[in-house]
Design an enzyme around this catalytic site. Structure first.
Site, short mmCIF file in Angstrom:
data_model
loop_
_atom_site.label_atom_id
_atom_site.label_comp_id
_atom_site.label_asym_id
_atom_site.label_seq_id
_atom_site.Cartn_x
_atom_site.Cartn_y
_atom_site.Cartn_z
N GLU A 153 -44.64 55.55 97.55
CA GLU A 153 -44.41 54.50 96.55
C GLU A 153 -44.72 55.02 95.14
O GLU A 153 -45.50 54.43 94.38
CB GLU A 153 -45.23 53.25 96.87
CG GLU A 153 -44.78 52.57 98.15
CD GLU A 153 -45.48 51.24 98.42
OE1 GLU A 153 -44.94 50.43 99.18
OE2 GLU A 153 -46.59 51.02 97.88
N GLU A 310 -41.24 50.76 105.25
CA GLU A 310 -42.36 49.84 105.45
C GLU A 310 -41.86 48.40 105.35
O GLU A 310 -41.02 48.08 104.51
CB GLU A 310 -43.44 50.02 104.36
CG GLU A 310 -44.21 51.30 104.36
CD GLU A 310 -45.28 51.30 103.27
OE1 GLU A 310 -45.66 50.20 102.80
OE2 GLU A 310 -45.72 52.39 102.88
#
Length: 670
Positions: A153, A310
């Site tokens: 991320e 995710e």
């Protein structure tokens, strides 16, 4: 530099983040046993492993990582291997406090969370790349490694850094972009407020000021910051690709409110697009936003299958109110991503943490253990994905597109704008929700994309619009396309300079409307249109210059002005919406435009009392119809073929139970 192979996985991958460093080896064996029970076959490890494998500078210990990768491989589970650079260890910040990021008010942010580094820091870059080299050299030849996962991320917390190192990097970026200081002054409009620069060294990041800041400077700082974080990805990926042919990616954050990275400029660097997505219950319709994010993830890969790296089995831990998912929602949410192009479904995380900031974030194996509804639903999902393996590699079929731009988001949501109560995403979500309500499949694409395969294109609030991109849209409409454009589109160019002569700028001729003045209204004010529709937040004082007026403002500050119009432009037509229509009105308008364009839902459904999602994926001559019933009554879908979830033939129609998902391998549709 080696040429990477494409990401390949048998069937639909079912996976998770695993953090074995939080547990002892006695737990690892039980975890792997249960992964096999659930059908997990792809596990991400070493995402936050830096302090464990390099506990002191230059001292590496791979023993525990060797152990867990070996155990996973012995169980037949493939590995999504992180480079480990997502958060620096404490020793690096202690030795080099200058790596710490600086907020816009000039204060440092310290270790104790994650991503405590400046993306422009050469010290961080050097240390992180040394780690990447060590990890790749050790594991590239390991047969368990299926894909490389750069960092994690990237830019989630630290995309915008205002320190002196970032300031120097920003100036280098600006010199490369503009060449001369005069060109920069012109682009930023620095004649305003005596902001003209005479030397490059006078320029700083847009740190906190006593007044509003220069919008052009802020726009370029967003561009620079996105490029700078991308530079970290590229540096890590380059090391991997010099040594490896295994595909490389990182997990994007295509989700609500993550705005600092322009993923259109990142996508070409990925061997496969991967995304993290979590339901955002701060939104009016989290389910529609989930579908939008999946469509945008697919769009970043030009329609190719992608990886859901995710998502959550239940509640997250970072919203004001962290809602648990309803029974069955875990499966429906996961298969919505698959319907919209994902060939991998992965969760954060495998086992729920008992300590740390994410201890109340849901997991595949919850705190309650295997005697829980979550666990049983995870196992059920694993079985379903196993039966959907043949869908792998197919692509989503769409006749409609929505134009989306991070640059337009940055420009539209600047500090000084007509209404702080109207944001770019408000319009995007309102338009997409209307398309979703009509069960239309949508590709989300960048301005300037090839639109030749679409019959309907929706353009919500495209505030920043380049002349060439406007010309491409106009030419597509002229050739027979149907466009729906909403307010605040075509207002500024790429330098955040207003298009003069009437708002809408380079779209005025296509729309056949002259917008003279914005007239926003306060939240809670209801605007009524002449056709009975209701709207809010925004109105415009506008007149037709050729468009057919479909509705005018019946009240409010723009009474009598054009609210909704349709203009014939060549062989096509362009609709314009000059206000924020309420969801029902927007849905009706999109239905009318889609009907005019000849665009419809992938199949006929009757009997449902709630939202139904219909998406078709196709590979060669085989197509798959996904039907997701979010309602409380059975739905009936017209189809012919074989249903894969329940394993039954479909002879003309299929009943889909409430809360269920069905996937039909169709006959006679290719």
């Amino acid at each position: 530099m080696t040429t990477p192979t494409a990401f390949t996985h048998p069937g639909i991958a079912f996976g998770c983040d695993y953090n074995p460093e939080q547990w002892g080896p006695d737990v690892w064996d039980e975890d792997i046993r249960l992964m096999k029970v659930a059908g997990v076959d792809l596990v991400a490890v070493n995402i936050f492993g830096w302090s464990h494998i390099e506990p002191r500078e230059g001292t590496f210990d791979f023993s525990r990582l060797d152990d867990i990768i070996g155990r996973l491989h012995a169980a037949g589970i493939r590995v999504n291997l992180g480079t480990g650079t997502a958060s620096p260890p404490a020793w690096l910040a202690r030795q080099h406090p200058d790596i710490l990021p600086m907020a816009e008010d000039g204060t440092r942010r310290y270790p104790g969370g994650r991503q405590a580094y400046c993306p422009s820091s050469p010290v961080f870059r050097e240390a992180s790349l040394r780690l990447v080299e060590a990890v790749v050299d050790r594991y590239d030849a390991h047969p368990a490694v299926e894909i490389w996962h750069v960092s994690n991320e990237l830019g989630c917390h630290n995309a915008l850094c205002y320190c002196d190192e970032s300031a120097a990097a920003f100036r280098r970026w600006l010199r490369e972009k503009y060449g001369t200081i005069d060109a920069l002054n012109s682009a930023w409009g620095t004649a305003f407020w005596s902001q003209t620069y005479g030397e490059w060294d006078e320029i700083l990041p847009p740190r906190a000021t006593l007044s509003a800041r220069n919008p052009g400077q802020q726009l370029d700082f967003h561009r620079f910051s996105s490029d700078e974080v991308l530079g970290q990805y590229r540096a890590e990926a380059e090391i991997i690709r010099r040594r490896s042919t295994t595909p490389v990616t990182t997990n994007f954050m295509v989700t609500a409110h993550i705005e600092n990275l322009d993923y259109w400029t990142w996508a070409a660097d990925m061997d496969v697009i991967a995304n993290d997505h979590y339901l955002d219950h701060r939104l009016a319709d989290p389910g529609a936003e989930l579908a939008f994010a999946a469509d945008l993830s697919r769009g970043l890969g030009h329609g190719a299958p992608w990886i859901l790296m995710e998502h959550s089995t239940g509640a997250v831990n970072w919203q004001e109110l962290n809602l648990a998912k309803e029974p069955g929602q875990l499966i429906r949410n996961s298969l919505t991503h698959v319907a919209r192009g994902a060939d991998a479904v992965c969760f954060f995380q495998w086992r729920a943490s008992v300590q740390g900031a994410e201890k109340f974030h849901s997991a595949m194996l919850p705190h309650a253990g295997t005697d829980s509804g979550t666990w049983r639903e995870v196992v059920e999902l694993g079985g379903i994905l196993g039966r959907l393996g043949e869908v792998n590699g197919s692509r989503v079929v769409a006749d409609a597109a929505l134009l989306f731009s991070w640059e337009a988001w940055w420009a539209a949501d600047s500090e000084c704008r007509p209404s702080q109560h109207v944001g770019y995403l408000d319009q995007v979500h309102n338009a997409y929700r209307a398309l979703h309500d009509q069960r239309l499949t949508v590709d989300v694409v960048a301005p300037g994309s090839d639109l030749s395969s679409y019959r309907l294109v929706v353009v919500p609030g495209l505030h920043l619009l380049r002349e060439a991109d406007a010309a491409a849209l106009a030419e597509w409409v002229r050739g027979g396309g149907t466009a729906v454009v909403t307010f605040s589109s075509g207002i500024v160019d790429e330098h955040d300079r207003v298009w003069t002569g009437g708002y809408g700028g380079p779209l005025r001729e296509t729309l056949g409307v002259h917008v003279e003045e914005f007239a926003p209204v306060a939240p809670g004010t209801v605007l009524t249109l002449s056709d009975g529709s209701r709207a809010s937040l925004w109105s415009e004082r506008a007149r037709s210059t050729g468009a057919a007026v479909l509705a005018t403002f019946a009240d409010g500050p723009s009474t009598g002005s054009v609210a909704v119009s349709r203009n014939r432009h060549g062989a096509g037509s362009a609709w314009y919406v000059a206000t924020h229509l309420d969801p029902d009105a927007m849905s009706r308008l999109i239905a009318d435009a889609a009907d005019a364009a000849g665009v419809g839902a992938p199949a006929v459904v009757t009997g449902a009392d709630g939202p139904i999602e219909l998406v078709r994926r196709r590979r060669d001559d085989t197509s798959y119809l996904f039907v997701i019933n979010h309602g409380t009554t059975p739905a009936r879908v017209e189809a012919l073929g074989h249903e894969l979830v329940a394993g039954e033939p479909v002879a003309g129609a299929l009943a889909v139970p409430p809360g269920a998902v069905r996937v039909i391998r169709e006959e006679g549709t290719a």
